[in-house]
Design a protein around this motif. Sequence first.
Motif, short mmCIF file in Angstrom:
data_model
loop_
_atom_site.label_atom_id
_atom_site.label_comp_id
_atom_site.label_asym_id
_atom_site.label_seq_id
_atom_site.Cartn_x
_atom_site.Cartn_y
_atom_site.Cartn_z
N TYR A 89 0.83 -1.19 -0.03
CA TYR A 89 0.21 -0.20 -0.02
C TYR A 89 1.01 1.31 -0.04
O TYR A 89 0.50 2.47 -0.43
CB TYR A 89 -1.00 0.03 0.98
CG TYR A 89 -0.28 -0.19 2.59
CD1 TYR A 89 -0.19 1.10 3.51
CD2 TYR A 89 -0.08 -1.44 2.99
CE1 TYR A 89 0.34 1.01 4.52
CE2 TYR A 89 0.25 -1.57 4.54
CZ TYR A 89 0.62 -0.38 5.02
OH TYR A 89 1.06 -0.44 6.40
N ARG A 149 -5.20 -3.07 2.92
CA ARG A 149 -6.39 -4.29 2.73
C ARG A 149 -7.00 -4.35 3.97
O ARG A 149 -6.15 -4.52 4.98
CB ARG A 149 -5.35 -5.27 2.51
CG ARG A 149 -4.66 -5.54 1.17
CD ARG A 149 -3.69 -6.76 0.94
NE ARG A 149 -2.78 -6.48 -0.07
CZ ARG A 149 -3.34 -6.89 -1.49
NH1 ARG A 149 -4.48 -7.34 -1.84
NH2 ARG A 149 -2.34 -6.54 -2.40
N LEU A 166 -5.94 -3.67 -6.20
CA LEU A 166 -4.91 -3.74 -5.41
C LEU A 166 -3.70 -4.54 -5.96
O LEU A 166 -4.22 -5.36 -7.04
CB LEU A 166 -5.25 -4.56 -4.20
CG LEU A 166 -6.12 -3.71 -3.07
CD1 LEU A 166 -6.66 -4.76 -2.28
CD2 LEU A 166 -5.44 -2.70 -2.44
#
Length: 372
Positions: free
Chosen positions: A258, A320, A341
Amino acid sequence: MRHITRTIAVTLAATAVAGVAACSPPEKKAEASSSGAASATSAADLGGIDKLVEAAKAEGQLNVIALPPNWANYGEIIKTFGDKYGIKVNSAQPDASSQDEINAANQLKGQDGAPDVFDLGASVAAANTTMFAPYQVATFGDVPDNLKDANGTWVNDYGGYMSIGYDSAKVPAPTSLADLLKPEYKGKVALNGDPTQAGSAFGAVQAASLGNGGTVADIAPGVDYFGRLKKAGNLLPVDPDSATIQSGQTPVVFDWDYLNAAEATKLKTWKTFVPSGSVLGSYYVQAINKDAPHPAAARLWQEFLYSDEGQNLWLAGGARPVRQDAMAKAGTIDKALFDALPKVEGTPVVPTEEETGQAKEYLSANWAKTVG
């Protein structure tokens, strides 16, 4: 990257907190909540979610700490919560570390400015569970058993997987960890910090171990992998951040997906890749301060974070959410964000505290003499 900056800044912030505590007059002590929220282990204990909302609104404020607005979408999360419930969120020391959160709670215990809630790395959370109030949110059952305390004293919330970020305009797309040992990556691979000190770098060594026949506890193969990267001249002695990535100084970076994915908003050719067979997961922990000055607001904050709305806000930050599987099954996850993602092949491994302890012991004894 942000967490390295965060760690450095926290050291300064911790000093600042200590200074403030020493020089300022004592703050007003928090008044005991009359709602009974301080002992509530679920919204049902207060008569249901509407009663919890009512009690939280009566308190009117929530104290959070160590939540950078540009970290996993915390800026929007804080604003959305505040607007939705009309509660003022007091955000202290956004660049502080997990340990500084604990230190602040101890220093400000019994005062109105004490943190109501914590967002902690796993190691710090495990060492301080006596400071947390057990609480089960409405969606508690969706959180996998290995990612929460059975009583809700601590619960994982958001996280990601160890990844390789790379500038597709400067290096060929890697398809495996072994690719990074090739000559075309000479002087181009950066590890985010010293793994004996930085959590993300430590995670990179654990992931490399998984991809080279080791485990998250036996990380000798991971240390050996980075030793070979160093010997090949591919490992850069540079701590990467957004500036080094955008300038091209660090065209390949090991970091959480991320955080790597977030760099693509600033550098369009920045890509994120999670190597198959070395999928290491890591989550941050949410917990309520058992001495929270705003116990109802603290519990409502938890309900919000683990709601569909809150979990999708993590997704908007590239993180997530811990309920992602249950939400995907129920059709409540933001599919566009979820599909965006980085792709993952293989079964993710989330280390236990015991496994991490074993790995750290080996790393401490062998990293310097293998990698330098």
